[in-house]
Design an enzyme around this catalytic site. Structure first.
Site, PDB file in Angstrom:
ATOM      1  N   CYS A 110     -32.917 -38.782-105.291  1.00 58.45           N
ATOM      2  CA  CYS A 110     -32.001 -39.362-106.274  1.00 58.45           C
ATOM      3  C   CYS A 110     -31.695 -40.777-105.799  1.00 58.45           C
ATOM      4  O   CYS A 110     -32.391 -41.300-104.922  1.00 58.45           O
ATOM      5  CB  CYS A 110     -30.754 -38.497-106.474  1.00 58.45           C
ATOM      6  SG  CYS A 110     -29.704 -38.256-105.039  1.00 58.45           S
ATOM      7  N   HIS A 119     -35.743 -30.379 -84.704  1.00 59.47           N
ATOM      8  CA  HIS A 119     -34.532 -29.748 -84.162  1.00 59.47           C
ATOM      9  C   HIS A 119     -33.806 -28.849 -85.166  1.00 59.47           C
ATOM     10  O   HIS A 119     -33.142 -27.899 -84.757  1.00 59.47           O
ATOM     11  CB  HIS A 119     -33.551 -30.821 -83.680  1.00 59.47           C
ATOM     12  CG  HIS A 119     -34.000 -31.512 -82.434  1.00 59.47           C
ATOM     13  ND1 HIS A 119     -33.180 -32.292 -81.659  1.00 59.47           N
ATOM     14  CD2 HIS A 119     -35.224 -31.551 -81.824  1.00 59.47           C
ATOM     15  CE1 HIS A 119     -33.848 -32.763 -80.615  1.00 59.47           C
ATOM     16  NE2 HIS A 119     -35.103 -32.339 -80.697  1.00 59.47           N
TER      17      HIS A 119
HETATM   18  C1  RB5 Z   1     -27.114 -41.568-110.376  1.00 57.07           C
HETATM   19  O1  RB5 Z   1     -26.497 -42.693-110.887  1.00 57.07           O
HETATM   20  C2  RB5 Z   1     -26.741 -41.352-108.921  1.00 57.07           C
HETATM   21  O2  RB5 Z   1     -25.404 -40.994-108.819  1.00 57.07           O
HETATM   22  C3  RB5 Z   1     -27.638 -40.304-108.318  1.00 57.07           C
HETATM   23  O3  RB5 Z   1     -28.963 -40.686-108.422  1.00 57.07           O
HETATM   24  C4  RB5 Z   1     -27.418 -39.996-106.850  1.00 57.07           C
HETATM   25  O4  RB5 Z   1     -27.392 -41.166-106.090  1.00 57.07           O
HETATM   26  C5  RB5 Z   1     -26.313 -39.090-106.527  1.00 57.07           C
HETATM   27  O5  RB5 Z   1     -26.101 -38.677-105.402  1.00 57.07           O
END
Ligand code: RB5
Length: 151
Positions: A70, A103
């Site tokens: 993400c 680990h």
């Molecule tokens: C999306 O805007 C963002 O919040 C997501 O990709 C991530 O970084 C969340 O942990």
């Protein structure tokens, strides 16, 4: 399949989509296969909806290891670690990625797709895939993580 070849479930949200596309190609180039659990474009989505797909695929033992991406890697990591038998690690360097396996026996790698150049994400991914759990004293410590929640 080659002896060390793995099939790796991989998923992202919109913050990790671009990196996922590059990493899928890279992972294939270094001798593994990927299975893409989405998302499949850069439309805004909720990362838990994708984290859970890979976390369950790994937590049930269907796949040995998975990758989640993400924007920061944090939301994917927090979500994945709610699932039984998952040890998800957020890595920012090849060294931290390797240690998470050596680990901590990490079985999911979480990456910050928006915060590192793709070449660094590739190096982190390779270090993680090339690493093995060292067992020994680490076995006991990892066991204690799971004893906290009985899973
Ligand atoms: C999306 O805007 C963002 O919040 C997501 O990709 C991530 O970084 C969340 O942990």
């Amino acid at each position: 399949m080659e002896p060390d070849e793995m099939i790796i479930p991989i998923a992202c949200d919109h913050g990790g989509f671009e990196a996922k596309q590059a990493l899928k190609k890279f992972i294939t180039e270094i001798g593994h296969l990927t299975i893409d659990f989405g998302s499949h474009n850069d439309d805004s989505v909720d990362y838990p909806d994708y984290a859970i797909l890979v976390a369950k695929a790994v937590g049930t033992g269907e796949y040995e290891r998975g990758i989640l991406i993400c924007g920061s890697g944090q939301g994917m990591c927090m979500t994945a670690n709610k699932v039984d038998n998952v040890r998800a690690a957020l890595a920012w360097s090849p060294e931290s990625a390797a240690l998470s396996v050596q680990h901590n026996n990490a079985n999911i790698l979480c990456l910050p797709g928006r915060l590192l150049p793709v070449e660094e994400l590739k190096a982190i991914t390779k270090a993680w895939l090339d690493s093995s759990f060292e067992g020994g004293r680490h076995e006991r410590r990892v066991g204690k993580i799971h004893q906290l929640t009985n899973h």
